[in-house]
Write an enzyme that holds these catalytic residues in place. Structure first.
Site, PDB file in Angstrom:
ATOM      1  N   TYR A   4      -2.236  -0.808  10.486  1.00 43.44           N
ATOM      2  CA  TYR A   4      -2.330  -1.148   9.057  1.00 43.44           C
ATOM      3  C   TYR A   4      -1.047  -0.760   8.325  1.00 43.44           C
ATOM      4  O   TYR A   4      -0.492  -1.575   7.568  1.00 43.44           O
ATOM      5  CB  TYR A   4      -3.537  -0.439   8.438  1.00 43.44           C
ATOM      6  N   SER A  41       0.844  -1.199   0.000  1.00 49.03           N
ATOM      7  CA  SER A  41       0.000   0.000   0.000  1.00 49.03           C
ATOM      8  C   SER A  41       0.874   1.241   0.000  1.00 49.03           C
ATOM      9  O   SER A  41       1.975   1.241   0.574  1.00 49.03           O
ATOM     10  CB  SER A  41      -0.902   0.028   1.233  1.00 49.03           C
TER      11      SER A  41
HETATM   12  P1  NAP Z   1     -11.856  -5.686   0.048  1.00 48.83           P
HETATM   13  O1  NAP Z   1     -12.723  -5.099  -0.983  1.00 48.83           O
HETATM   14  O2  NAP Z   1     -12.247  -5.558   1.486  1.00 48.83           O
HETATM   15  O3  NAP Z   1     -11.579  -7.227  -0.265  1.00 48.83           O
HETATM   16  C1  NAP Z   1     -10.749  -7.942   0.619  1.00 48.83           C
HETATM   17  C2  NAP Z   1     -10.551  -9.350   0.136  1.00 48.83           C
HETATM   18  O4  NAP Z   1      -9.679 -10.022   1.078  1.00 48.83           O
HETATM   19  C3  NAP Z   1     -11.848 -10.139   0.072  1.00 48.83           C
HETATM   20  O5  NAP Z   1     -11.823 -10.982  -1.045  1.00 48.83           O
HETATM   21  C4  NAP Z   1     -11.796 -10.970   1.360  1.00 48.83           C
HETATM   22  O6  NAP Z   1     -12.460 -12.218   1.243  1.00 48.83           O
HETATM   23  C5  NAP Z   1     -10.308 -11.225   1.477  1.00 48.83           C
HETATM   24  N1  NAP Z   1      -9.938 -11.623   2.826  1.00 48.83           N
HETATM   25  C6  NAP Z   1     -10.162 -10.963   3.985  1.00 48.83           C
HETATM   26  N2  NAP Z   1      -9.724 -11.708   5.022  1.00 48.83           N
HETATM   27  C7  NAP Z   1      -9.225 -12.857   4.491  1.00 48.83           C
HETATM   28  C8  NAP Z   1      -8.654 -14.019   5.035  1.00 48.83           C
HETATM   29  N3  NAP Z   1      -8.484 -14.182   6.348  1.00 48.83           N
HETATM   30  N4  NAP Z   1      -8.252 -15.014   4.184  1.00 48.83           N
HETATM   31  C9  NAP Z   1      -8.421 -14.874   2.856  1.00 48.83           C
HETATM   32  N5  NAP Z   1      -8.954 -13.790   2.279  1.00 48.83           N
HETATM   33  C10 NAP Z   1      -9.357 -12.795   3.096  1.00 48.83           C
HETATM   34  O7  NAP Z   1     -10.358  -5.073  -0.016  1.00 48.83           O
HETATM   35  P2  NAP Z   1      -9.615  -4.247  -1.164  1.00 48.83           P
HETATM   36  O8  NAP Z   1      -9.882  -2.822  -0.933  1.00 48.83           O
HETATM   37  O9  NAP Z   1      -9.866  -4.860  -2.481  1.00 48.83           O
HETATM   38  O10 NAP Z   1      -8.089  -4.509  -0.732  1.00 48.83           O
HETATM   39  C11 NAP Z   1      -7.373  -5.617  -1.245  1.00 48.83           C
HETATM   40  C12 NAP Z   1      -5.897  -5.478  -0.883  1.00 48.83           C
HETATM   41  O11 NAP Z   1      -5.403  -4.224  -1.377  1.00 48.83           O
HETATM   42  C13 NAP Z   1      -5.604  -5.470   0.619  1.00 48.83           C
HETATM   43  O12 NAP Z   1      -4.383  -6.134   0.870  1.00 48.83           O
HETATM   44  C14 NAP Z   1      -5.464  -3.997   0.940  1.00 48.83           C
HETATM   45  O13 NAP Z   1      -4.667  -3.767   2.084  1.00 48.83           O
HETATM   46  C15 NAP Z   1      -4.786  -3.505  -0.322  1.00 48.83           C
HETATM   47  N6  NAP Z   1      -4.963  -2.080  -0.588  1.00 48.83           N
HETATM   48  C16 NAP Z   1      -6.211  -1.554  -0.743  1.00 48.83           C
HETATM   49  C17 NAP Z   1      -6.353  -0.204  -1.004  1.00 48.83           C
HETATM   50  C18 NAP Z   1      -7.706   0.426  -1.193  1.00 48.83           C
HETATM   51  O14 NAP Z   1      -7.792   1.685  -1.110  1.00 48.83           O
HETATM   52  N7  NAP Z   1      -8.749  -0.335  -1.477  1.00 48.83           N
HETATM   53  C19 NAP Z   1      -5.220   0.617  -1.087  1.00 48.83           C
HETATM   54  C20 NAP Z   1      -3.958   0.057  -0.914  1.00 48.83           C
HETATM   55  C21 NAP Z   1      -3.847  -1.293  -0.672  1.00 48.83           C
HETATM   56  P3  NAP Z   1     -14.002 -12.430   1.706  1.00 48.83           P
HETATM   57  O15 NAP Z   1     -14.783 -11.302   1.078  1.00 48.83           O
HETATM   58  O16 NAP Z   1     -14.341 -13.759   1.148  1.00 48.83           O
HETATM   59  O17 NAP Z   1     -14.042 -12.383   3.193  1.00 48.83           O
END
Ligand code: NAP
Length: 248
Positions: free
Chosen positions: A154, A141
Site C-alpha cells: 500500500y 496518503s
Molecule cells: P473506502 O471507504 O473503502 O472507499 C473506497 C472507494 O473506492 C469506494 O467508493 C469504492 O467503490 C472505490 N473503489 C474501490 N475499488 C475501485 C475500483 N476498482 N474502481 C473504482 N472505484 C473503486 O476508502 P476511503 O477510506 O474513503 O479511502 C479513499 C482514498 O483515500 C483511497 O485512495 C485511500 O488510499 C485514501 N486514503 C485513505 C485513508 C483513510 O484512513 N481512510 C488515509 C489516507 C489515504 P465501491 O464502494 O463502489 O466498490
C-alpha cells in the site's frame, strides 16, 4: 455563487468514505459532479440524491478504474452529460496491510492496479478534455511519511502517487492544468472500519502522535480538495498536502 460554479468534476470512488465527502463538497461549491463507483451503486445513488436534495447537480456512473474501456466510458459519460470537464479527483483506492512474508503477487496486482494503474488510466483519459484552469487532485496518503510496518504494498502505491503527481504537474503545467496530491492521515471511513483500523491499537498510536489529538473525518479532507480544485489555487501545482492534524 459557489467558487466551483460552472465547473464539472469527476470524483472516482465516491460511493462512500473520503470520495463521497469530496463529491458532496464540490457540488456544494457549485460543480456538477460525476460520482463514480465500482460496486456500490446504492451508495453512489445516495450521494447523488443528497447532492440533488441540496440543490446541486450530480450523476452516478459505474466504472472499475483499473479497466481502460470502463474508464474511457466514464470520461465519455461526463462529457456527454455536462459538456466539459474541469476537475478530476483520483480518490479510488484500496488498502490491505500484510507482513512482507505474506505478500503475494495477487495482493500486489490488486492494490497496484486500482491505486496506481487506475489513477494513470483516469488521468490519461481525462487529460485531452482538460483545458487551462483544469485541476487533477490525487488522493495519496501520509503513509509515505509515516511508513507503518506491514504496509509495503500500500505504501508503495502511494509513493508512486506522490511521484506521479510531480511528473504530471510538469507534463500538464504548460497547458495550464494543475496537478496536486492530498495525503490524509487515518480517516474514519467505511474502508477503515472494514479494515479493522477503527478502534485498533494503530488508531491509538496515530492519535497519540497527532498534535490535534484525533484521527480525521471525510469532512476534514473535502475542503482541501475543493481549494485545490478552485481558481484560488491557481498558482499551486506539484504539491503534496499532508492532511493529518499535524502527524508527520
Ligand atoms: P473506502 O471507504 O473503502 O472507499 C473506497 C472507494 O473506492 C469506494 O467508493 C469504492 O467503490 C472505490 N473503489 C474501490 N475499488 C475501485 C475500483 N476498482 N474502481 C473504482 N472505484 C473503486 O476508502 P476511503 O477510506 O474513503 O479511502 C479513499 C482514498 O483515500 C483511497 O485512495 C485511500 O488510499 C485514501 N486514503 C485513505 C485513508 C483513510 O484512513 N481512510 C488515509 C489516507 C489515504 P465501491 O464502494 O463502489 O466498490
Amino acid at each position: 455563487m459557489g467558487k466551483l460554479q460552472d465547473k464539472v468534476a469527476i470524483v472516482t470512488g465516491a460511493s462512500k468514505g473520503i470520495g463521497a465527502g469530496i463529491a458532496r463538497r464540490l457540488a456544494g461549491d457549485g460543480a456538477s459532479v460525476v460520482v463514480n463507483y465500482a460496486s456500490s451503486k446504492a451508495g453512489a445513488d445516495k450521494v447523488v440524491a443528497d447532492i440533488e436534495a441540496a440543490g446541486g447537480k450530480a450523476v452516478a456512473v459505474g466504472a472499475d478504474v483499473s479497466n481502460k474501456a470502463e474508464v474511457d466510458a466514464l470520461i465519455k459519460t461526463a462529457i456527454d452529460t455536462y459538456g466539459r470537464l474541469d476537475i478530476v479527483v483520483n480518490n479510488s483506492g484500496v488498502y490491505q496491510f500484510a507482513k512482507i512474508e505474506e505478500t503475494t503477487e495477487e495482493l500486489y496486482r490488486k492494490i497496484f492496479d486500482i491505486n496506481v494503474l487506475g489513477l494513470l488510466l483516469v488521468a490519461g483519459a481525462a487529460a485531452p478534455h482538460l483545458g487551462k484552469g483544469g485541476s487533477i487532485i490525487n488522493i495519496g496518503s501520509a503513509v509515505t511519511r509515516v511508513v507503518p510496518a506491514e504496509s509495503a504494498i500500500y505504501s508503495g502505491t502511494k509513493g508512486a502517487v506522490d511521484a506521479i503527481t510531480g511528473v504530471l504537474s510538469r507534463e500538464l503545467g504548460p497547458r495550464g492544468i494543475r496537478v496536486n496530491s492530498v495525503n490524509p492521515g487515518m480517516i474514519e471511513t467505511e474502508g477503515t472500519h472494514t479494515a479493522g483500523f477503527i478502534g485498533s491499537e494503530l488508531q491509538t498510536a496515530m492519535e497519540s502522535q497527532t498534535p490535534l489529538g484525533r484521527i480525521g473525518k471525510a469532512e476534514d479532507i473535502a475542503p482541501i480538495v475543493a481549494f485545490l480544485a478552485s481558481d484560488d489555487a491557481g498558482w499551486v501545482t506539484g504539491e503534496l498536502i499532508l492532511s493529518t492534524g499535524g502527524l508527520r
